[in-house]
Scaffold this motif. Structure first.
Motif, short mmCIF file in Angstrom:
data_model
loop_
_atom_site.label_atom_id
_atom_site.label_comp_id
_atom_site.label_asym_id
_atom_site.label_seq_id
_atom_site.Cartn_x
_atom_site.Cartn_y
_atom_site.Cartn_z
N SER A 123 28.59 81.58 21.15
CA SER A 123 29.36 81.09 22.29
C SER A 123 30.97 81.48 22.66
N TRP A 124 30.58 81.63 24.04
CA TRP A 124 31.26 81.94 24.16
C TRP A 124 32.26 81.39 25.59
N PRO A 125 32.96 81.38 26.45
CA PRO A 125 33.99 80.78 27.80
C PRO A 125 33.62 80.63 29.17
N ASP A 126 33.58 79.69 29.91
CA ASP A 126 32.66 80.01 30.75
C ASP A 126 33.27 78.57 31.78
N ASP A 127 34.13 79.18 32.45
CA ASP A 127 34.74 77.94 33.14
C ASP A 127 35.74 77.36 31.95
N ALA A 128 35.31 75.39 32.43
CA ALA A 128 35.86 74.48 31.97
C ALA A 128 35.32 74.37 30.19
N THR A 129 34.24 74.82 30.32
CA THR A 129 32.99 74.98 29.44
C THR A 129 33.07 76.16 27.85
N ARG A 130 32.78 75.67 27.49
CA ARG A 130 31.95 76.39 26.58
C ARG A 130 30.15 77.03 26.47
N ARG A 131 29.69 78.04 26.63
CA ARG A 131 28.29 77.87 26.45
C ARG A 131 27.97 78.90 25.40
N VAL A 132 26.12 78.29 25.17
CA VAL A 132 26.41 78.67 23.55
C VAL A 132 24.65 79.28 23.96
N GLN A 133 24.72 80.63 23.35
CA GLN A 133 23.30 80.83 23.28
C GLN A 133 22.73 81.08 21.79
N ALA A 134 21.57 81.01 21.77
CA ALA A 134 20.57 81.85 20.26
C ALA A 134 20.84 83.17 20.46
N LEU A 135 20.97 84.36 19.88
CA LEU A 135 21.27 85.47 19.29
C LEU A 135 20.88 86.52 18.08
N ALA A 136 19.43 86.50 17.97
CA ALA A 136 18.74 87.44 16.48
C ALA A 136 19.92 88.20 16.74
N ILE A 137 19.79 89.12 15.49
CA ILE A 137 20.05 90.48 15.05
C ILE A 137 18.68 91.76 13.76
N PRO A 138 18.18 91.78 14.73
CA PRO A 138 16.98 92.78 14.80
C PRO A 138 17.51 92.69 12.40
N ASP A 139 15.92 92.21 12.06
CA ASP A 139 16.55 92.34 10.36
C ASP A 139 16.63 94.14 9.67
N ASP A 140 16.18 95.34 10.59
CA ASP A 140 16.19 96.76 10.26
C ASP A 140 18.22 97.43 10.76
N LEU A 141 18.24 96.42 11.95
CA LEU A 141 18.85 97.31 12.40
C LEU A 141 20.32 97.18 12.02
N LEU A 142 21.27 96.62 11.00
CA LEU A 142 22.24 96.40 10.49
C LEU A 142 22.65 98.11 9.16
N PRO A 143 21.00 97.19 8.89
CA PRO A 143 21.14 99.06 7.39
C PRO A 143 21.17 100.06 8.15
N ARG A 144 20.51 99.91 8.65
CA ARG A 144 20.79 101.46 9.24
C ARG A 144 21.44 101.91 10.19
N PHE A 145 22.26 101.20 10.49
CA PHE A 145 23.79 101.20 10.91
C PHE A 145 24.22 101.71 10.20
N LEU A 146 24.88 100.52 8.59
CA LEU A 146 25.61 101.17 8.06
C LEU A 146 25.17 102.07 6.92
#
Length: 423
Positions: A123-146
């Motif tokens: 969720s982020w500001p866009d002019d005078a409103t706030r927009r929302v967008q679905a966003l997913a983290i791949p299941d294996d991304l965080l374990p590999r990163f950490l």
């Protein structure tokens, strides 16, 4: 059945009400119902008897809440008229359970939350409103990163992570002119473990643009930046040469007549340990502090670590939180994972506790670092300070120079929202 049982409960049955509200919110069939039950969880957190901030008792309750709690706002349809309200109410409720105060989402905030299995929203500001967008983290991304981070393979870890951030978050924030030094990140769930400040938006990372993490204490307000030297230095001599480098850099500006103080100790020697009381007194009596030491931040036991002082002594988040640190303008904590979010309950680190206690700007390390890297960072900071660079400018500068290397560091800073006031 759950509704009938909930109605029979007395106000003292906090744990029972917590379990039932979590059941009810999962049974909800509309976003209006979900918002209502998240609000009820928020009100439940305002009741006495949850335990001291960062205590095992309180974090135990939060661990019960966590799995279901972030899954609810993460599953809401981004196009729902309730999406922003649910996200904001979720952060407010989570803040009350964790910090005793709601986490505020103001007009300049970028919110990123995910369930622990990866699905979520931005969720982020866009002019005078706030927009929302679905966003997913791949299941294996965080374990590999950490895993790569713990093995000190920062470049390898950031190569894959930067690709994900730049491909998925940056396009949503392409209206880059709205990202300024007043932009604050509010993160929850698995998203709190991502180095979001390294996201490259229109050729410049969020960190380079001056963004920082939101402050967990809404009573702490912004104030003019300073280039005055750190009036307190706390150094663990156990690191040898790196420790001496930090002390020598600080002593270039040291002036006992100006009330500057140095606490040196050796956590590896019984005779050289520092007492908890001595460190607390020093922090209460200074305005700008630099700490170079070991920091314990257990992966699985949130709130059980702290600034390591030797033997069994450490200044824990639970001991820090009730301190009156409103006079502490800046604190830099150079120690492994001094601001790392816990895998299970989120922001329960030393850095978060200091901010909750009233400290204004808190610069910390997100992951494990070597003593050489930490000392070089501290010396560079003091050199920059000597040359007229503020903490905020130094922080954005390291992200402008190399966002991958800078991703080791994070910063909590209040906004300059005039509604905030220092208590």
């Amino acid at each position: 059945d759950a509704v009938r049982e909930w109605r029979r409960l007395t106000p003292r049955d906090v744990d029972a009400q917590l379990r039932l509200h979590l059941e009810l919110v999962q049974l909800a069939t509309s976003d209006a119902e979900r918002l209502e039950h998240i609000h009820a969880l928020r009100k439940l957190a305002e009741r006495p008897g949850l335990g001291p901030l960062f205590s095992r008792e309180r974090l135990g309750r939060l661990s019960v809440l966590r799995d279901v709690f972030w899954a609810i706002p993460a599953q809401v349809d981004a196009s729902s008229p309730y999406a922003n309200a649910i996200i904001e109410e979720a952060f407010a409720a989570y803040g009350l359970w964790l910090y005793g105060r709601p986490i505020e989402v103001n007009s300049g905030c970028i919110c990123f939350l995910t369930a622990w299995k990866g699905r979520g929203h931005l969720s982020w500001p866009d002019d005078a409103t706030r927009r929302v967008q679905a966003l997913a983290i791949p299941d294996d991304l965080l374990p590999r990163f950490l895993g790569a981070i713990e093995n000190l393979k920062l470049r390898d870890a950031m190569r894959e992570m930067s690709t994900f951030l730049d491909a998925n978050i940056a396009p949503l924030l392409c209206q880059g002119d709205e990202i300024t030094g007043e932009t604050r990140l509010v993160v929850g769930g698995g998203a709190s473990l991502l180095p979001v400040l390294a996201t490259n938006v229109n050729g410049e990372s969020l960190g380079a643009r001056g963004a920082a993490y939101s402050h967990p204490n809404p009573t702490v307000g912004g104030a003019p930046a300073t280039v005055l030297p750190f009036d307190l230095l706390v150094v663990d001599r156990t690191f040898g040469s790196p420790s001496r480098d930090v002390v020598e850099a600080w002593e270039l500006d040291a002036s006992p007549s100006a009330g500057m103080k140095k606490l040196e100790f050796d956590s590896s020697a019984a005779a050289g340990r520092l007492s908890v009381d001595s460190l607390q007194d020093a922090l209460l009596g200074c305005r700008r502090a630099l700490v170079f030491s070991h920091v314990n931040n257990p992966t699985f036991y949130g709130g059980q670590g702290g600034i390591f002082l030797g033997g069994s002594q450490h200044l824990s988040p639970e001991a820090i939180a009730p301190m009156a640190l409103g006079g502490l303008e800046e604190l830099v904590i150079v120690g492994c994972g001094s601001g790392r979010d816990n895998l299970f309950v989120g922001g329960v680190s030393v850095a978060h506790a200091v901010a909750v206690a009233g400290a204004r700007d808190v610069l910390y390390t997100r992951w494990t670092i070597t003593s050489d890297v930490g000392a070089n960072f501290a010396v560079a900071l003091m050199d920059a300070r000597r040359n007229g660079m503020t903490l905020e400018s130094f922080f954005s500068g390291i992200y402008a120079d190399d966002s991958a290397l800078a991703s080791v560091y994070g910063m909590i800073r209040p906004s300059s929202d005039p509604r905030r006031t220092n208590d």
